[in-house]
Design a protein around this motif. Sequence first.
Motif, PDB file in Angstrom:
ATOM      1  N   MET A 190      18.650   5.243   5.339  1.00  0.00           N
ATOM      2  CA  MET A 190      17.940   4.902   6.568  1.00  0.00           C
ATOM      3  C   MET A 190      18.747   3.904   7.406  1.00  0.00           C
ATOM      4  SD  MET A 190      15.099   6.618   5.880  1.00  0.00           S
ATOM      5  CE  MET A 190      13.811   6.054   6.991  1.00  0.00           C
ATOM      6  N   LEU A 211       8.305  10.685   5.219  1.00  0.00           N
ATOM      7  CA  LEU A 211       8.793   9.483   4.547  1.00  0.00           C
ATOM      8  C   LEU A 211       7.718   8.964   3.602  1.00  0.00           C
ATOM      9  CD1 LEU A 211      11.195   7.333   4.548  1.00  0.00           C
ATOM     10  CD2 LEU A 211       9.553   5.923   5.778  1.00  0.00           C
ATOM     11  N   PHE A 212       8.078   8.768   2.349  1.00  0.00           N
ATOM     12  CA  PHE A 212       7.108   8.341   1.335  1.00  0.00           C
ATOM     13  C   PHE A 212       7.259   6.850   1.043  1.00  0.00           C
ATOM     14  CE2 PHE A 212       5.729   8.261  -3.229  1.00  0.00           C
ATOM     15  CZ  PHE A 212       4.401   8.571  -2.976  1.00  0.00           C
ATOM     16  N   CYS A 213       8.491   6.400   0.868  1.00  0.00           N
ATOM     17  CA  CYS A 213       8.717   4.960   0.685  1.00  0.00           C
ATOM     18  C   CYS A 213      10.205   4.664   0.849  1.00  0.00           C
ATOM     19  CB  CYS A 213       8.216   4.480  -0.667  1.00  0.00           C
ATOM     20  SG  CYS A 213       9.125   5.139  -2.043  1.00  0.00           S
ATOM     21  N   GLU A 214      10.532   3.385   0.829  1.00  0.00           N
ATOM     22  CA  GLU A 214      11.917   2.966   1.020  1.00  0.00           C
ATOM     23  C   GLU A 214      12.322   1.903   0.005  1.00  0.00           C
ATOM     24  OE1 GLU A 214      12.656   3.224   5.799  1.00  0.00           O
ATOM     25  OE2 GLU A 214      11.873   1.343   4.982  1.00  0.00           O
ATOM     26  N   LEU A 234       3.854   4.329  -6.867  1.00  0.00           N
ATOM     27  CA  LEU A 234       2.850   4.867  -5.942  1.00  0.00           C
ATOM     28  C   LEU A 234       2.199   6.112  -6.534  1.00  0.00           C
ATOM     29  CD1 LEU A 234       4.800   4.457  -2.576  1.00  0.00           C
ATOM     30  CD2 LEU A 234       2.649   3.313  -3.176  1.00  0.00           C
ATOM     31  N   GLY A 237      -0.118   5.253  -9.330  1.00  0.00           N
ATOM     32  CA  GLY A 237      -1.333   4.631  -8.798  1.00  0.00           C
ATOM     33  C   GLY A 237      -2.322   5.632  -8.255  1.00  0.00           C
TER      34      GLY A 237
END
Lengths: 239, 239
Positions: A190, A211-214, A234, A237
Amino acid sequence: MRRVLTRLKNLFLPDKELSAQLEHLLGFKPKHLPYYQLALLHRSKNDELARNNERLEFLGDAYLGAIVAEYLFKKYPTQSEGYLTEMRSRIVRRETLNNVANRMGLQKLVQYNTQDRGIERSHIFGNALEALVGAVYLDQGYTRTRTFVIKQFLHAYVDVEMMASTDTNYKNQLLNWAQTNRQSLSFELMTDKREGARRMFTVGIFLNDALFCEGTAYSKKEAGQVAARKALELIAGNH
Amino acid sequence: MRRVLTRLKNLFLPDKELSAQLEHLLGFKPKHLPYYQLALLHRSKNDELARNNERLEFLGDAYLGAIVAEYLFKKYPTQSEGYLTEMRSRIVRRETLNNVANRMGLQKLVQYNTQDRGIERSHIFGNALEALVGAVYLDQGYTRTRTFVIKQFLHAYVDVEMMASTDTNYKNQLLNWAQTNRQSLSFELMTDKREGARRMFTVGIFLNDALFCEGTAYSKKEAGQVAARKALELIAGNH
């Protein structure tokens, strides 16, 4: 504060019994019981401000982090800062704390809304463990808190050696999960940003093109690992 | 360790002089000077592992965070955990630490590669301040470290009251920046996830239609603020 604490009393076990159970758990006799009663009070039981364990969790989290940092600093005198940071995050992450809290039997002591089925699956017991560290700090001071964290937490419940030797290739774990669950997954760079003498990389994980996470780190590889670990947390969870 | 430290000596001021300068800065006479010499050694000066201040920075960051947490916990007895967390992050964030380090005169003591022009604009002096807290902890123990952080750092250089009263509407600041610089900007909710008794929100900031950064919190509003603050830091870092 004192008045609030006194009114909390009737939620709990009789003082003598709670004191005995805490003494077993802590390795010493608590002086001022209301600190511990507050540490064991989840907001779901009492939603008025300042009558739950969240402030103590903030305090305890900070001292737990510092004491574990010092422990690792001395245990691994030749390891890099990156290694120490990773080891500490394994030890103080929610999953580890919740697991230890359950093995300590904290779920029997924490006061929470038992009607809320979501709670048993969340991390309130790990959070209560942090709050307990905060209570110990207020009740007993730094030195005893340090002893408590090292003896009753690290030595008694955390297999630091095992954690150190676990090869955690989160990226592989995540790719396996995506394959098993037929999800499309991609890693993309990114940002790549110079920060003084170093470069900082942010890698994004795209799940079915969103986009799910960074994750951010000093190398592309490490940033991918950080992002993959977040993604796994995630996903865990949500189940 | 001792051999490494002894060999570092020739990088520094004569011991007596360094000791005097540190005494002025710390408020006490250092016992074991090599801890402080290591705390003041940036990796750009010496790229061999374990001969720079990064391990001490890890240790010092942890104790600084804990001591500031306790200070705020006691100073604001009725404020929520969220408030304390936000206040602490304002105090220990890189910009604040770097600013304090410069006002303390740390740039005159830190050993770094003066040929690297990027360094002066990065946060190495703030990082050295954290490492110094680590050195104080090893040299003097917890109680003196706590006094040092409260008196020589918080009371002397940080205007906690001012920080508490600053209305930091990061979202507005960012929108102003975008308007001035003719950038298109939007805030979008990325995820909304139940976590035990609460919901966690992640808000993404899109700059000219590309995801720029994200923020996560227990409310949509707060998640937007977290994301906007990150964006402002990223933008500031690029200039």
